[in-house]
Design a protein around this motif. Structure first.
Motif, mmCIF file in Angstrom:
data_model
loop_
_atom_site.group_PDB
_atom_site.id
_atom_site.type_symbol
_atom_site.label_atom_id
_atom_site.label_comp_id
_atom_site.label_asym_id
_atom_site.label_seq_id
_atom_site.Cartn_x
_atom_site.Cartn_y
_atom_site.Cartn_z
ATOM 1 N N LYS A 96 36.164 88.519 58.888
ATOM 2 C CA LYS A 96 35.235 89.212 59.781
ATOM 3 C C LYS A 96 33.798 89.136 59.292
ATOM 4 N N ARG A 97 33.606 89.215 57.967
ATOM 5 C CA ARG A 97 32.257 89.401 57.429
ATOM 6 C C ARG A 97 31.741 88.263 56.553
ATOM 7 N N ALA A 98 32.616 87.354 56.105
ATOM 8 C CA ALA A 98 32.167 86.433 55.056
ATOM 9 C C ALA A 98 32.204 84.962 55.423
ATOM 10 N N LEU A 99 33.054 84.580 56.384
ATOM 11 C CA LEU A 99 33.253 83.161 56.655
ATOM 12 C C LEU A 99 33.136 82.847 58.140
ATOM 13 N N LEU A 100 32.700 81.636 58.434
ATOM 14 C CA LEU A 100 32.814 81.073 59.779
ATOM 15 C C LEU A 100 33.974 80.082 59.708
ATOM 16 N N LEU A 101 35.120 80.493 60.248
ATOM 17 C CA LEU A 101 36.366 79.761 60.007
ATOM 18 C C LEU A 101 36.354 78.351 60.582
ATOM 19 N N ASP A 102 35.578 78.121 61.631
ATOM 20 C CA ASP A 102 35.557 76.792 62.241
ATOM 21 C C ASP A 102 34.362 75.955 61.779
ATOM 22 N N PHE A 103 33.706 76.410 60.691
ATOM 23 C CA PHE A 103 32.655 75.622 60.040
ATOM 24 C C PHE A 103 33.234 75.055 58.743
ATOM 25 N N ASP A 104 32.636 73.940 58.281
ATOM 26 C CA ASP A 104 33.169 73.338 57.065
ATOM 27 C C ASP A 104 32.726 74.121 55.827
ATOM 28 N N LEU A 105 33.246 73.713 54.667
ATOM 29 C CA LEU A 105 32.970 74.448 53.436
ATOM 30 C C LEU A 105 31.499 74.385 53.058
ATOM 31 N N SER A 106 30.861 73.246 53.295
ATOM 32 C CA SER A 106 29.430 73.119 52.982
ATOM 33 C C SER A 106 28.618 74.157 53.740
ATOM 34 N N ASP A 107 28.859 74.271 55.037
ATOM 35 C CA ASP A 107 28.107 75.241 55.835
ATOM 36 C C ASP A 107 28.401 76.674 55.396
ATOM 37 N N ASN A 108 29.628 76.944 54.997
ATOM 38 C CA ASN A 108 29.969 78.292 54.563
ATOM 39 C C ASN A 108 29.331 78.652 53.226
ATOM 40 N N THR A 109 29.025 77.660 52.393
ATOM 41 C CA THR A 109 28.403 77.974 51.103
ATOM 42 C C THR A 109 26.936 78.367 51.233
ATOM 43 N N ILE A 110 26.325 78.111 52.391
ATOM 44 C CA ILE A 110 24.909 78.467 52.546
ATOM 45 C C ILE A 110 24.690 79.643 53.490
ATOM 46 N N LEU A 111 25.772 80.263 53.960
ATOM 47 C CA LEU A 111 25.617 81.406 54.867
ATOM 48 C C LEU A 111 24.796 82.498 54.191
ATOM 49 N N GLY A 112 23.823 83.009 54.907
ATOM 50 C CA GLY A 112 22.945 84.031 54.356
ATOM 51 C C GLY A 112 21.718 83.459 53.688
ATOM 52 N N ASP A 113 21.773 82.168 53.322
ATOM 53 C CA ASP A 113 20.623 81.511 52.689
ATOM 54 C C ASP A 113 20.277 80.210 53.397
ATOM 55 N N HIS A 114 20.798 80.061 54.620
ATOM 56 C CA HIS A 114 20.661 78.803 55.354
ATOM 57 C C HIS A 114 19.250 78.570 55.882
ATOM 58 N N TYR A 115 18.393 79.563 55.754
ATOM 59 C CA TYR A 115 17.046 79.472 56.337
ATOM 60 C C TYR A 115 15.967 79.225 55.292
ATOM 61 N N ARG A 116 16.373 79.112 54.015
ATOM 62 C CA ARG A 116 15.364 79.014 52.950
ATOM 63 C C ARG A 116 15.816 78.018 51.878
ATOM 64 N N PRO A 117 14.863 77.546 51.030
ATOM 65 C CA PRO A 117 15.235 76.652 49.945
ATOM 66 C C PRO A 117 16.250 77.333 49.019
ATOM 67 N N PRO A 118 17.135 76.554 48.382
ATOM 68 C CA PRO A 118 17.195 75.083 48.376
ATOM 69 C C PRO A 118 17.972 74.478 49.549
ATOM 70 N N ALA A 119 18.513 75.342 50.442
ATOM 71 C CA ALA A 119 19.279 74.799 51.570
ATOM 72 C C ALA A 119 18.371 74.095 52.575
ATOM 73 N N VAL A 120 17.099 74.491 52.605
ATOM 74 C CA VAL A 120 16.161 73.957 53.596
ATOM 75 C C VAL A 120 15.011 73.241 52.895
ATOM 76 N N ARG A 121 14.625 72.106 53.470
ATOM 77 C CA ARG A 121 13.471 71.356 52.963
ATOM 78 C C ARG A 121 12.670 70.846 54.146
ATOM 79 N N PHE A 122 11.375 71.155 54.157
ATOM 80 C CA PHE A 122 10.480 70.767 55.253
ATOM 81 C C PHE A 122 11.018 71.231 56.607
ATOM 82 N N GLY A 123 11.652 72.410 56.624
ATOM 83 C CA GLY A 123 12.109 72.984 57.881
ATOM 84 C C GLY A 123 13.467 72.502 58.363
#
Length: 512
Positions: A345-372
């Motif tokens: 309910k709170r921690a995973l997006l079950l139909d997203f891959d593991l890479s995408d799940n490792t950046i949840l909550g930080d997907h909008y900022r470095p190091p996950a993001v570079r030049f937008g």
């Protein structure tokens, strides 16, 4: 006297692409016994039972039921042959009643109508025979987890199951519910049923089973009589090495106060009280544990601290500044990590891959993001390192998180939050559904974070876990903190009384 064999698997192999989940699995389950199948997360135990139940088709090998070779094309075939399975995540419809759920898909008919009167009597007869309490008219959504599990067991019995498979049956139960479940299982065994339990909780294996099959890396490594083994022996067989079954830690050296909670109260939308006048603090470099029977406000407290719920009154201060009303994103950006109790309910997006799940909550900022834009090479490198360091199996970053076992999903979440890096860690049920080797690993990581100066608030239904990890221990009952105690000297009986509201310590729990 030896019991005849109820279920036998001979050389069963199951592959998923290049992954060999079951490698020539052979085991025998005697009738009228409780047989435990144990192993680490990803050892293949659930896969083997899903093959037995007809959810998966074996690539090789044979299955025998009461000496007859069988091949189930689906669970319907398995049910017709007398097998029933209670899954770790229950298969119930929350908006339907207990009776409606039990007959769903097997509705008895009276002419053109469903014979609910006959079904009700059959259900009541089952409840009486097996000493299982259930209100046929209660909505599933209003029941506790333990009560829902009872409905799942009744559902298998209603369909005539003689062999019951239970997948991680105690993963989400409180200690009293576990005792109640074990009483039910013993009664079922006495009535002639055969029970297979998939689990990793060694104390429970020793308490309830007659025989144990141990799996590792998709293979059966041993099968032993329960009375002839020990927790240490089973752990060694599961992991392939010596495992430390107790937490080793040096005394804490608390520093400045990180978290201050003052007179926090929360009313639910229904008008019921969830939290009342809760006050305590957490300092850098210490683990503050919260013990209590689930449903006494622990979940709501952690969600208030993480910004997921807004308290009715009171204050929450992090590093001296109030965070009341801040969003979960902004609280996380301050260095507050959160491992929630409900990973789906709170921690995973079950139909997203593991890479995408490792950046949840930080997907909008470095190091996950570079030049937008998402920096995929960096994300992939970090994901590979996390999967390796936290032993997530299989370590395939392209896999959907839904495809992982419950324990490997938990290791993925724990790894993500530990790597934030946090200044304060809010952690609920950190080892729920996790195997013995991973429990040891997570406990060591928590102690290492503490020793590195991280403040940790730990909520766990496992009393032994909070006692062994905590430097200070608070007890919650009915939305209030009823006491604080030293985990080094507290007895389980004293804590049990506090957790049920029967007594409390003499000093207020407002921090040291």
């Amino acid at each position: 006297m030896a019991h005849p064999v109820a279920v036998e698997m001979r050389g069963v192999t199951k592959r998923f692409g290049a992954l060999v989940a079951n490698d020539a699995v052979t085991l025998k389950i005697a009738t009228q016994t409780i047989h435990a199948v144990i192993g680490e997360n990803g050892a293949g135990k659930s896969t083997a039972m899903n093959v037995l139940y007809g959810l998966y088709q074996p690539d090789a090998g044979e299955i025998f039921l009461h000496g007859q070779s069988v091949r189930f094309a689906s669970p319907r075939d398995a049910i017709a042959a007398g097998l029933g399975m209670v899954h770790q995540h229950f298969m119930l419809v929350p908006t339907l009643t207990v009776l409606e759920n039990i007959v769903l898909g097997a509705e008895p008919r009276a002419g053109l109508m469903v014979d609910y009167t006959g079904a009700r009597q059959t259900l009541l007869d089952l409840c009486e025979r097996y000493k299982l309490r259930a209100n046929p008219d209660a909505l599933i959504g209003d029941l506790s987890v333990g009560e829902q599990q009872r409905v799942e067991i009744l559902k298998t019995l209603y369909r005539g199951a003689e062999v019951l498979i239970l997948d991680e049956p105690t993963a989400v139960l409180t200690p009293p519910e576990v005792e109640e479940l074990f009483a039910v299982l013993r009664a079922l065994r006495k009535q002639g049923k055969t029970i297979i339990i998939i689990t990793h909780k060694l104390a429970e294996v020793l308490a309830i089973s007659d025989r144990v099959t141990v799996m590792r890396d998709g293979r059966v490594v041993d099968e032993v009589e329960t009375h002839q083994t020990s927790a240490e022996d089973l752990a060694r067989l599961m992991v392939g090495r010596e495992v430390l079954l107790r937490v080793e830690k040096t005394p804490a050296h608390p520093q400045d106060t990180l978290l201050e909670v003052s007179r926090l109260s929360l009313m639910k939308a229904s008008g019921a009280r969830a939290l009342e006048d809760v006050s305590f603090n957490v300092r850098a470099g210490e683990i503050v544990g919260i013990a209590g029977v689930e449903g006494n406000g622990q979940s709501e407290l952690v969600e208030c601290l993480a910004g997921l719920l807004k308290p009715t009154s009171g204050d929450i201060r992090f590093s001296g500044k109030s965070i009341i009303g801040q969003s979960p994103r902004s609280i996380r950006a301050l260095g507050v990590a959160h491992i929630p109790e409900d990973r789906h309910k709170r921690a995973l997006l079950l139909d997203f891959d593991l890479s995408d799940n490792t950046i949840l909550g930080d997907h909008y900022r470095p190091p996950a993001v570079r030049f937008g834009f998402l920096d995929r090479p960096t994300i992939d490198r970090r994901t590979d390192a996390l999967l390796r360091d936290f032993d997530v199996r299989p370590p395939q970053r392209q896999a959907l998180s839904r495809s992982l076992s419950g324990g490997n999903q938990q290791k993925l979440v724990v790894g993500r939050e530990f790597e934030l890096p946090p200044r304060l860690l809010l952690v609920s049920q950190p080892t729920r559904g996790v195997d013995i080797g991973a429990i040891e690993f997570i406990h060591r990581k928590l102690i290492a974070l503490r020793d590195a100066g991280v403040g940790i608030l730990l909520v766990s239904a496992e009393l032994e876990e909070v006692l062994s990890l905590s430097d200070r221990l608070l007890v919650m009952y009915d939305g209030r903190i009823v006491g604080e105690t030293d985990p080094a000297t507290a007895s389980q009986s004293e804590l049990g009384l506090m957790m049920t509201g029967a007594t409390k310590t003499s000093h207020a729990a407002r921090g040291a």
